[in-house]
Motif scaffolding. Structure first.
Motif, PDB file in Angstrom:
ATOM      1  N   ASP A   1       0.830  -1.216   0.000  1.00  0.00           N
ATOM      2  CA  ASP A   1       0.000   0.000   0.000  1.00  0.00           C
ATOM      3  C   ASP A   1       0.857   1.256   0.000  1.00  0.00           C
ATOM      4  O   ASP A   1       0.634   2.167  -0.796  1.00  0.00           O
TER       5      ASP A   1
ATOM      6  N   HIS B   1       0.864   4.092  -2.869  1.00  0.00           N
ATOM      7  CA  HIS B   1       0.534   5.511  -2.641  1.00  0.00           C
ATOM      8  C   HIS B   1       1.587   6.386  -3.308  1.00  0.00           C
ATOM      9  O   HIS B   1       1.271   7.410  -3.907  1.00  0.00           O
TER      10      HIS B   1
ATOM     11  N   HIS C   1      -8.052  -3.482  -0.322  1.00  0.00           N
ATOM     12  CA  HIS C   1      -8.465  -2.570  -1.399  1.00  0.00           C
ATOM     13  C   HIS C   1      -7.280  -2.436  -2.331  1.00  0.00           C
ATOM     14  O   HIS C   1      -6.186  -2.939  -2.023  1.00  0.00           O
TER      15      HIS C   1
ATOM     16  N   THR D   1      -4.546   0.164  -4.268  1.00  0.00           N
ATOM     17  CA  THR D   1      -3.960   1.492  -4.062  1.00  0.00           C
ATOM     18  C   THR D   1      -3.211   1.940  -5.312  1.00  0.00           C
ATOM     19  O   THR D   1      -2.453   1.156  -5.890  1.00  0.00           O
TER      20      THR D   1
ATOM     21  N   HIS E   1      -6.466   5.382  -2.693  1.00  0.00           N
ATOM     22  CA  HIS E   1      -7.037   4.055  -2.934  1.00  0.00           C
ATOM     23  C   HIS E   1      -8.028   4.125  -4.080  1.00  0.00           C
ATOM     24  O   HIS E   1      -8.530   5.186  -4.401  1.00  0.00           O
TER      25      HIS E   1
HETATM   26 ZN   LIG Z   1      -3.404   3.156   1.933  1.00  0.00          ZN
END
Ligand SMILES: [Zn+2]
Length: 503
Positions: A288, A292, A332, A334, A464
């Motif tokens: 993640d 990002h 989720h 990202t 996300h």
């Molecule tokens: Zn995140």
């Protein structure tokens, strides 16, 4: 032990442990009641993250040289290297939206996975009024089945995803109260990154580490003491080497001998194994963070590290096939990563990423901070860029088209503009700059964007996205995880299989 030695030896030699892939050797019937449950969560790890890792670990025929024309020789064709969990007999998909967003966060999505309820983004195991607390599968298995519980994460152990196994908070940012709940959980094994705000934000409370010791935890801050933990110990293990935000190192920054995620999983299995059973949650949290920052090479490295950690569970499954269930999923996606980029047409050039030797975060901390302090000139910065990311100045030797590492004048201009913004420490962002840099260091994210684009990978966001996530399953009850369903079903399926009574 032999395995550990092999892994350390491999790290010293710079060999990738993915070559030592563990195969499923025990019969796969899917029958039985799971007594040992593993849930691996790649944070931000949807299909693009896993498949880019599989392609990177395989080979691409064109490479970075001018062999763009498809080879007629089959042995030169692109090949993917299957991740460890690609051999699982069951794969499903889960939707991830939460009570407030189609692009949810880890707090709400992990709440769905571990409690079966949807809630607000940034809330952990509480309802949308923030009054009702939801019990988690880990707590229920602890109380109803006397399972031991392990929680492992490459990021901080009171970060949203690990917290969602034991905490109940309206805000994921309540680091100290989450830490208190960590101790109160009485779970048996915590391992990974350091706690955030262990003495609270004003540093005026008793350290969570002290409270953990008082509650009977062995608190380890180095690999030696972690290595000495034995079956039945109750432990809180903080990685000896800490990187950005006191998390574990990105796997592409990990030094030889430094424990990888799989080492913490192996130790966890040893500590937790008992006749009643255990539940182990393992998070690859920095997939993640890399996404990002739009750093594909680091996302790939940490996805491969998660795949290797899963091998430890597969090895356990091979010994206990009728009683083990392994789930590999994500909370989720990202970054809006995708495989394919306008500038590379129908080609991908994964070998281009070999030029990157360092994560974006380590580059920021070890190099960019000095550039800003010393106002380092652009030519010197570009020498580092070549050494650390492989990108060469225009006119250098090599092919500048179709994935080559030689920069075009246009690309160099983009790096120069970003460099100036970084050197000026200019944090303002007009709309175009926000689209280009988000809140990241302009120089660094421009370098990874250009490198990723040259390899054929594109990004749409620094946040996300709403992509569904994969759910791979192996072992007792695996068939439950077939199909397309909502992430709240993951809890319900696990609860049904382990015969949990909702409380
Ligand atoms: Zn995140």
């Amino acid at each position: 032990m032999k395995k550990l030695i092999t892994a350390v030896f491999a790290a010293v030699l710079g060999l990738s442990a993915i070559n030592a892939e563990t195969k499923i050797t025990a019969p796969v019937t899917g029958k039985g009641t799971p007594k040992y449950v593993f849930v691996f969560v790649g944070d931000g790890m949807s299909y693009p993250q896993i498949q880019s890792a599989a392609y990177y670990a395989g080979k691409d025929a064109a490479g970075i040289v001018d062999k763009v024309k498809k080879s007629e020789n089959a042995s030169d064709s692109p090949e993917m290297k299957a991740l460890s969990f690609y051999q699982f007999p069951v794969a499903g998909s889960a939707s991830t939206y939460d009570a407030t967003s189609f692009a949810p966060d880890s707090a709400s999505t992990a709440t769905s996975i571990f409690t079966g309820y949807k809630t607000h983004s940034s809330s952990i195991n509480v309802d949308i009024t923030k009054k009702i607390k939801y019990r988690t599968i880990a707590e229920q298995l602890r109380d109803q089945k006397k399972y031991k519980v392990g929680v492992i994460s490459t990021v901080n152990l009171n970060h949203a995803t690990p917290a969602a196994t034991y905490a109940h908070q309206a805000s994921r940012k309540s680091n100290y109260p989450i830490g208190l709940e960590l101790v109160a959980s009485n779970f048996d094994y915590f391992a990974g990154g350091a706690l955030m705000d262990p003495q609270d934000k004003n540093k005026d409370k008793t350290s969570i580490y002290e409270l953990a010791k008082s509650a009977g935890y062995k608190v380890c801050f180095d690999q030696k003491s972690a290595g000495q933990l034995k079956k039945g110990d109750k432990a809180l293990v903080v990685a000896e080497t800490l990187a950005d935000s006191a998390s574990m190192s990105y796997d592409n920054d990990r030094k030889s001998g430094e424990w990888a995620l799989r080492d913490y999983v192996r130790k966890g299995i040893e500590v937790l194994e008992n006749k009643n059973g255990f539940f182990m949650m393992v998070e690859g949290g920095k997939v993640d963070w890399a996404c990002h920052a739009n750093d594909a090479r680091s996302s790939i490295a940490d996805t491969l590290a998660l795949s290797e950690a899963v091998e430890e569970a597969i090895e356990f499954y091979n010994k206990h096939p009728k009683e083990t269930l392994i789930i590999v999923t994500a909370d989720h996606e990202t970054g809006g990563l995708t495989i394919g980029y306008a500038g590379t047409d129908y080609n991908l050039f994964f070998r281009t990423l070999d030029g990157q030797k360092i994560s974006y975060a380590k580059y920021d901390s070890d190099y960019v901070s000095d550039y800003k302090k010393n106002k380092t000139d652009f030519a010197s910065v570009m020498k580092d860029v070549e050494n650390l990311f492989g990108l060469k100045m225009p006119g250098s030797e090599g092919n500048d088209k179709n994935g080559g590492l030689v920069l075009t004048d246009y690309e160099l201009g983009r790096i120069k503009t970003a460099y100036e913004k970084t050197i000026k420490k200019d944090k303002s962002r007009n709309q175009m700059e926000y689209d280009l840099y988000g809140t990241y260091e302009p120089l660094t994210i421009t370098i990874t964007h250009i490198l990723n684009a040259k390899s054929g990978l594109g990004w749409t966001s620094n946040s996300h996205t709403g992509l569904p996530v994969p759910v791979f399953a192996l072992g007792a009850g695996q068939e439950e995880f077939k199909g397309f369903y909502d992430n709240t079903e993951i809890y319900k399926k696990m609860a049904n299989l382990t015969k949990i009574v909702k409380d």
